[in-house]
Design an enzyme around this catalytic site. Structure first.
Site, short mmCIF file in Angstrom:
data_model
loop_
_atom_site.label_atom_id
_atom_site.label_comp_id
_atom_site.label_asym_id
_atom_site.label_seq_id
_atom_site.Cartn_x
_atom_site.Cartn_y
_atom_site.Cartn_z
N GLN A 13 0.83 -1.20 0.00
CA GLN A 13 0.00 0.00 0.00
C GLN A 13 0.87 1.25 0.00
O GLN A 13 1.92 1.30 0.64
CB GLN A 13 -0.92 -0.01 1.22
CG GLN A 13 -2.03 1.01 1.14
CD GLN A 13 -3.07 0.81 2.22
OE1 GLN A 13 -3.12 -0.25 2.83
NE2 GLN A 13 -3.87 1.83 2.48
N SER A 94 4.47 -6.06 2.85
CA SER A 94 3.23 -5.93 3.62
C SER A 94 2.07 -6.53 2.82
O SER A 94 2.00 -7.74 2.62
CB SER A 94 2.99 -4.47 3.99
OG SER A 94 1.91 -4.34 4.90
N LEU A 95 1.14 -5.72 2.32
CA LEU A 95 0.07 -6.22 1.48
C LEU A 95 0.61 -7.10 0.36
O LEU A 95 0.01 -8.12 0.00
CB LEU A 95 -0.68 -5.03 0.87
CG LEU A 95 -1.50 -5.30 -0.39
CD1 LEU A 95 -2.71 -6.14 -0.06
CD2 LEU A 95 -1.86 -4.01 -1.09
N ARG A 119 -9.04 -7.34 5.28
CA ARG A 119 -7.88 -6.80 6.01
C ARG A 119 -7.90 -5.27 5.97
O ARG A 119 -7.68 -4.58 6.97
CB ARG A 119 -6.59 -7.34 5.38
CG ARG A 119 -5.27 -6.90 6.01
CD ARG A 119 -4.14 -7.58 5.26
NE ARG A 119 -2.82 -7.33 5.81
CZ ARG A 119 -1.98 -6.41 5.39
NH1 ARG A 119 -2.34 -5.59 4.37
NH2 ARG A 119 -0.78 -6.26 5.94
N HIS A 203 1.32 -1.64 10.99
CA HIS A 203 2.45 -2.32 11.61
C HIS A 203 2.84 -1.66 12.94
O HIS A 203 4.00 -1.39 13.22
CB HIS A 203 3.65 -2.36 10.65
CG HIS A 203 3.33 -3.02 9.35
ND1 HIS A 203 3.14 -4.38 9.23
CD2 HIS A 203 3.08 -2.49 8.12
CE1 HIS A 203 2.82 -4.66 7.97
NE2 HIS A 203 2.78 -3.53 7.28
N GLN A 255 2.11 -10.12 11.12
CA GLN A 255 2.55 -9.12 10.15
C GLN A 255 1.85 -7.78 10.34
O GLN A 255 2.39 -6.72 10.05
CB GLN A 255 2.31 -9.65 8.73
CG GLN A 255 3.04 -8.90 7.64
CD GLN A 255 2.12 -8.54 6.50
OE1 GLN A 255 1.14 -7.82 6.70
NE2 GLN A 255 2.43 -9.00 5.32
#
Length: 433
Positions: A13, A94-95, A119, A203, A255
């Site tokens: 993202q 991440s994503l 999510r 995060h 994560q």
């Protein structure tokens, strides 16, 4: 013949922008179908948001995550259809880890796009509980940065390291007021502060409740074996087969609150012997990070229209660019693999998918790898194995007869194999009428 090892990078993202995927979907039917599939799964037009939506709507976490994942999977399918290459390893930021899991076959695309939509909704809801944000920091050593973060935390704010992107760049996450204080405190230092284009403090501890709720959805998914290793953001190492689903679910849950160990992921790619990276999805941020780690490496990214441009040689892998006649045969099995990946799955029978798609696909993958390693062209029997694999994939995925005919006709024409194969008529088997 020595093969160049390829590592795939999938952006996260913040890489979204209005107009993304325009060239990709204009040039590649597989990419357009991927966006259509995402729209069917979510109930709204994902491609229209990418091409025409305003930036605020596209940046909203619940929208950005499925849009970026869809773009990445669409680019992967187009890349595979053109080149037929098998990566040594893949990783997403991440994503992007979910994009990698979808492309490697661990998650079905339908599950992946729904997962990241959920999510994003959870993370967006968590963002409403606190005014948070993120920023990239470079040019300051870890000890000094941690002292500054601790000073700001002592004032009652949340501010943590949320990512280790390279030897010189960290990402921090927390209250926006805390980020503003940090920006002021590093003024005058040889450091760079860059706000990130995200909607919340990802995060970080702000995501703990969202992570707990997301775990429930993860436990409802069906997971397959990866066709190539996928790196975990939490550990920087591949998701281990021996850990099974429990390990995968645990890491994907963690994560959301743990720092993204991207530098560790890139070191693991180096350990795999990766010499060339291909970034699949919007932008080229991960390509630039890789180049900062390995400036002598070869890098490509799908937003560069040259990578996925169609030309006479576009479908010919670098290792098979010989004479035109030889190239057609050398390219036949990789094209079969690419078509199999790019064909939409219209059915949900996991066991049938394993026997009718995964097993024959991986058998052809092994043939391609062996032929490239030996520098030999495929035999007629091997070509027929690729053809039979495609017919099995079409049947298992419930592909419409018109799409089957189109794909097989194009394959025969592009590879010059009309002396070996002909497209079956509906009453000859292989097609549903």
């Amino acid at each position: 013949m020595k093969m160049t090892k390829v590592g795939l990078l999938f952006p996260g993202q913040g890489s979204q922008y209005v107009g993304m995927a325009k060239t990709l979907t204009e040039r590649h039917a597989a990419a357009r179908r991927t966006f259509e599939e995402a729209g069917d799964c979510l109930g709204w037009d994902v491609l229209r948001l990418c091409l025409e939506g305003d930036i605020a709507a596209l940046t909203a976490t619940a929208n950005a995550q499925p849009a970026i994942l869809t773009h990445s999977v669409a680019a992967y399918r187009a890349w595979t259809e053109l080149y037929g290459e098998r990566p040594a390893v893949g990783g997403g930021h991440s994503l992007g880890e979910f994009s990698a899991l979808a492309c490697s076959g661990v998650l079905s695309f339908a599950d992946a796009v729904r997962l990241v939509r959920h999510r994003g909704e959870l993370m967006q809801a968590a963002a409403g509980a606190a005014d948070g944000g993120m920023a990239a920091i470079s040019g300051i050593d870890d000890d000094r940065l941690e002292r500054l973060l601790e000073e700001i935390r002592s004032e009652g704010a949340v501010l943590v390291v949320a990512g280790v992107n390279s030897a010189h760049q960290r990402v921090v996450s927390g209250h926006r007021t805390a980020l503003e204080r940090l920006a002021r405190r590093i003024e005058g230092l040889p450091a760079k502060y860059t706000p990130l284009n995200v909607g919340a403090a990802f995060h970080s501890p702000f995501m703990a409740d969202a992570a707990a709720q997301f775990r429930i959805r993860l436990e409802d998914c069906v997971y397959g074996a990866p066709s190539w290793p996928v790196l975990s953001n939490v550990t920087g190492t591949p998701h281990a087969a021996e850990g099974g689903e429990a390990s995968l679910i645990e890491r994907l849950t963690l994560q959301m609150t743990r720092p993204v160990q991207w530098a560790a992921c890139m070191e693991t790619m180096r350990a795999y012997g990766v010499e060339r990276t291909v970034e699949l999805g919007p932008g080229s941020v991960l390509t630039r990070l890789w180049q900062s780690i390995r400036p002598d490496g070869d890098s490509e990214y799908s937003d560069d229209p040259r990578l996925l441009a169609k030309s006479d040689a576009a479908g010919i892998p670098r290792t098979a660019q010989t004479s035109r006649g030889d190239a057609g045969l050398a390219n036949f099995l990789p094209r079969c693999l690419g078509i199999a990946v790019a064909t939409r799955n219209n059915r949900a029978d996991a066991e049938a998918y394993r026997t009718g798609v995964l097993e024959p696909y991986r058998a052809v993958e092994r043939l391609v790898a062996a032929n490239r390693e030996n520098g030999e062209p495929p035999s007629e029997d091997q070509l027929r194995q690729g053809w039979d694999m495609l017919l099995s994939v079409f049947e298992t995925k419930g592909t419409e007869a018109s799409e089957r005919r189109m794909r097989l006709t194009t394959l025969i024409k592009d590879t010059g194999t009309d002396n070996l194969f002909s497209v079956p008529k509906p009453n000859e088997g292989g097609f549903a009428s």
